[in-house]
Design a protein around this motif. Structure first.
Motif, PDB file in Angstrom:
ATOM      1  N   GLY A  16       9.616 -68.360-107.755  1.00 33.08           N
ATOM      2  CA  GLY A  16       8.215 -68.569-108.105  1.00 33.08           C
ATOM      3  C   GLY A  16       7.298 -68.509-106.903  1.00 33.08           C
ATOM      4  O   GLY A  16       6.079 -68.647-107.018  1.00 33.08           O
ATOM      5  N   HIS A  17       7.862 -68.263-105.733  1.00 34.12           N
ATOM      6  CA  HIS A  17       7.122 -68.140-104.480  1.00 34.12           C
ATOM      7  C   HIS A  17       8.037 -67.411-103.509  1.00 34.12           C
ATOM      8  O   HIS A  17       9.233 -67.717-103.428  1.00 34.12           O
ATOM      9  CB  HIS A  17       6.759 -69.529-103.944  1.00 34.12           C
ATOM     10  CG  HIS A  17       5.773 -69.518-102.820  1.00 34.12           C
ATOM     11  ND1 HIS A  17       6.117 -69.159-101.529  1.00 34.12           N
ATOM     12  CD2 HIS A  17       4.451 -69.841-102.777  1.00 34.12           C
ATOM     13  CE1 HIS A  17       5.047 -69.260-100.759  1.00 34.12           C
ATOM     14  NE2 HIS A  17       4.027 -69.662-101.482  1.00 34.12           N
ATOM     15  N   CYS A  19       8.425 -67.578-100.432  1.00 33.50           N
ATOM     16  CA  CYS A  19       9.037 -68.474 -99.461  1.00 33.50           C
ATOM     17  C   CYS A  19      10.328 -69.077-100.019  1.00 33.50           C
ATOM     18  O   CYS A  19      11.335 -69.210 -99.312  1.00 33.50           O
ATOM     19  CB  CYS A  19       8.045 -69.575 -99.107  1.00 33.50           C
ATOM     20  SG  CYS A  19       8.661 -70.775 -97.924  1.00 33.50           S
ATOM     21  N   ASP A  21      12.134 -67.682-102.523  1.00 34.06           N
ATOM     22  CA  ASP A  21      13.085 -66.577-102.648  1.00 34.06           C
ATOM     23  C   ASP A  21      13.775 -66.304-101.311  1.00 34.06           C
ATOM     24  O   ASP A  21      14.945 -65.914-101.273  1.00 34.06           O
ATOM     25  CB  ASP A  21      12.375 -65.314-103.139  1.00 34.06           C
ATOM     26  CG  ASP A  21      11.888 -65.442-104.576  1.00 34.06           C
ATOM     27  OD1 ASP A  21      12.568 -66.108-105.372  1.00 34.06           O
ATOM     28  OD2 ASP A  21      10.819 -64.891-104.895  1.00 34.06           O
ATOM     29  N   LEU A 149       3.648 -67.891 -95.298  1.00 33.89           N
ATOM     30  CA  LEU A 149       3.902 -68.267 -96.687  1.00 33.89           C
ATOM     31  C   LEU A 149       4.387 -69.710 -96.790  1.00 33.89           C
ATOM     32  O   LEU A 149       4.013 -70.435 -97.713  1.00 33.89           O
ATOM     33  CB  LEU A 149       4.945 -67.324 -97.293  1.00 33.89           C
ATOM     34  CG  LEU A 149       4.484 -65.888 -97.542  1.00 33.89           C
ATOM     35  CD1 LEU A 149       5.676 -65.015 -97.946  1.00 33.89           C
ATOM     36  CD2 LEU A 149       3.424 -65.842 -98.634  1.00 33.89           C
ATOM     37  N   ASP A 152       1.439 -71.941 -96.483  1.00 37.48           N
ATOM     38  CA  ASP A 152       0.666 -71.933 -97.729  1.00 37.48           C
ATOM     39  C   ASP A 152       1.330 -72.811 -98.794  1.00 37.48           C
ATOM     40  O   ASP A 152       0.656 -73.564 -99.501  1.00 37.48           O
ATOM     41  CB  ASP A 152       0.525 -70.506 -98.264  1.00 37.48           C
ATOM     42  CG  ASP A 152      -0.400 -69.643 -97.408  1.00 37.48           C
ATOM     43  OD1 ASP A 152      -1.149 -70.215 -96.600  1.00 37.48           O
ATOM     44  OD2 ASP A 152      -0.351 -68.416 -97.552  1.00 37.48           O
ATOM     45  N   LEU A 153       2.660 -72.704 -98.913  1.00 41.05           N
ATOM     46  CA  LEU A 153       3.366 -73.484 -99.932  1.00 41.05           C
ATOM     47  C   LEU A 153       3.256 -74.979 -99.654  1.00 41.05           C
ATOM     48  O   LEU A 153       3.006 -75.772-100.574  1.00 41.05           O
ATOM     49  CB  LEU A 153       4.836 -73.071 -99.981  1.00 41.05           C
ATOM     50  CG  LEU A 153       5.722 -73.874-100.951  1.00 41.05           C
ATOM     51  CD1 LEU A 153       5.231 -73.710-102.388  1.00 41.05           C
ATOM     52  CD2 LEU A 153       7.177 -73.442-100.835  1.00 41.05           C
ATOM     53  N   SER A 156       0.007 -76.318-100.689  1.00 41.71           N
ATOM     54  CA  SER A 156      -0.374 -75.990-102.057  1.00 41.71           C
ATOM     55  C   SER A 156      -0.063 -77.130-103.033  1.00 41.71           C
ATOM     56  O   SER A 156       0.891 -77.898-102.848  1.00 41.71           O
ATOM     57  CB  SER A 156       0.368 -74.722-102.499  1.00 41.71           C
ATOM     58  OG  SER A 156       0.231 -74.503-103.879  1.00 41.71           O
ATOM     59  N   ASP A 158       1.225 -76.540-105.718  1.00 44.82           N
ATOM     60  CA  ASP A 158       2.470 -76.113-106.355  1.00 44.82           C
ATOM     61  C   ASP A 158       3.681 -76.872-105.815  1.00 44.82           C
ATOM     62  O   ASP A 158       4.738 -76.887-106.459  1.00 44.82           O
ATOM     63  CB  ASP A 158       2.688 -74.613-106.143  1.00 44.82           C
ATOM     64  CG  ASP A 158       1.807 -73.761-107.041  1.00 44.82           C
ATOM     65  OD1 ASP A 158       1.261 -74.302-108.016  1.00 44.82           O
ATOM     66  OD2 ASP A 158       1.666 -72.563-106.754  1.00 44.82           O
ATOM     67  N   TYR A 172      13.191 -73.690-106.690  1.00 50.78           N
ATOM     68  CA  TYR A 172      12.232 -72.953-107.511  1.00 50.78           C
ATOM     69  C   TYR A 172      11.069 -73.858-107.884  1.00 50.78           C
ATOM     70  O   TYR A 172      11.146 -75.090-107.775  1.00 50.78           O
ATOM     71  CB  TYR A 172      12.905 -72.424-108.789  1.00 50.78           C
ATOM     72  CG  TYR A 172      13.502 -73.509-109.670  1.00 50.78           C
ATOM     73  CD1 TYR A 172      12.747 -74.115-110.671  1.00 50.78           C
ATOM     74  CD2 TYR A 172      14.819 -73.926-109.494  1.00 50.78           C
ATOM     75  CE1 TYR A 172      13.294 -75.117-111.465  1.00 50.78           C
ATOM     76  CE2 TYR A 172      15.368 -74.920-110.281  1.00 50.78           C
ATOM     77  CZ  TYR A 172      14.597 -75.509-111.268  1.00 50.78           C
ATOM     78  OH  TYR A 172      15.135 -76.506-112.045  1.00 50.78           O
ATOM     79  N   LEU A 173       9.977 -73.233-108.316  1.00 51.53           N
ATOM     80  CA  LEU A 173       8.830 -73.959-108.850  1.00 51.53           C
ATOM     81  C   LEU A 173       8.988 -74.041-110.361  1.00 51.53           C
ATOM     82  O   LEU A 173       9.117 -73.020-111.028  1.00 51.53           O
ATOM     83  CB  LEU A 173       7.514 -73.248-108.484  1.00 51.53           C
ATOM     84  CG  LEU A 173       7.210 -73.131-106.988  1.00 51.53           C
ATOM     85  CD1 LEU A 173       5.886 -72.389-106.783  1.00 51.53           C
ATOM     86  CD2 LEU A 173       7.163 -74.500-106.324  1.00 51.53           C
TER      87      LEU A 173
END
Length: 204
Positions: A16-17, A19, A21, A149, A152-153, A156, A158, A172-173
């Motif tokens: 889902g992002h 980073c 993965d 990335l 950012d995560l 976030s 998220d 995972y998100l």
């Protein structure tokens, strides 16, 4: 490009992002992290193209550069993999309400600071973003982009959706209704990952 990383396809980009993965390129058969799909710089570049971090032209350019400068490519790969494992340790702790390892956290924040310093502000249709051009990092370009990335995560909203799969080390998100998802993917339950086959494919 459907596949170019030993044992990985677009269906495995379940984080889902990008980073997530990235940290999911190790492990997958269980909770251990002993299975590594990034055994060469070429595979790293292939994954980055698959995940959308590089264009096809950028990936081809980095693969050519890695062949010309193999020692530098090995060094860049090792640095990228160290960051991956430090980042995974921090994110795993956040996903499971554990204690974030201080040494890993220091390594992650130091790398992110370096990535931010190497980036440029770029204006787009929806505002400004930070970017890393190929000429800025050359063989370190993938690591630098992943660092952005990761930053950012971590900043976030998220991050509150971050979860660890019940059966493996992947993260995972969870955007499911009620946030009740327990596994990284249903595909992983139907088709257990074959570690031996992956290692053989990685070895060529």
């Amino acid at each position: 490009m459907e596949s170019g990383v030993a044992g990985l396809t677009a269906e495995d980009l379940i984080g889902g992002h990008a980073c997530l993965d990235f940290v999911n390129t190790a492990g997958g058969g269980g909770k251990s992290r002993d299975l590594d799909r990034m055994v060469s710089y070429e595979l790293l570049a292939n994954w980055a193209e698959l995940a959308g971090l590089l264009t096809a032209r950028e990936a081809a350019s980095l693969r050519r550069l890695a062949k010309v400068s193999p020692d530098a490519a090995v060094s860049a790969l090792k640095q990228t993999l160290r960051f991956r494992e430090d980042l995974h340790a921090c994110l795993m702790a956040l996903a499971t309400d554990g204690v974030v390892p201080e040494e890993s956290w220091q390594a992650v924040t130091s790398q992110m600071t370096h990535c931010l310093a190497a980036s440029h502000l770029k204006r787009g249709p929806s505002g400004f973003t930070r970017s890393i051009e190929l000429d800025d990092g050359e063989l370190d370009t993938i690591l630098l982009r992943i660092g952005l990335l990761a930053n950012d995560l971590l900043l976030s909203d998220d991050l509150r959706l971050l979860k660890n799969c019940d059966r493996c080390s992947w993260l995972y998100l969870d955007r499911s209704k009620g946030c009740r998802r327990r596994w990284c993917s249903m595909r992983s339950l139907r088709q257990p990952r074959q570690g031996t086959a992956l290692r053989r494919a990685a070895a060529g």
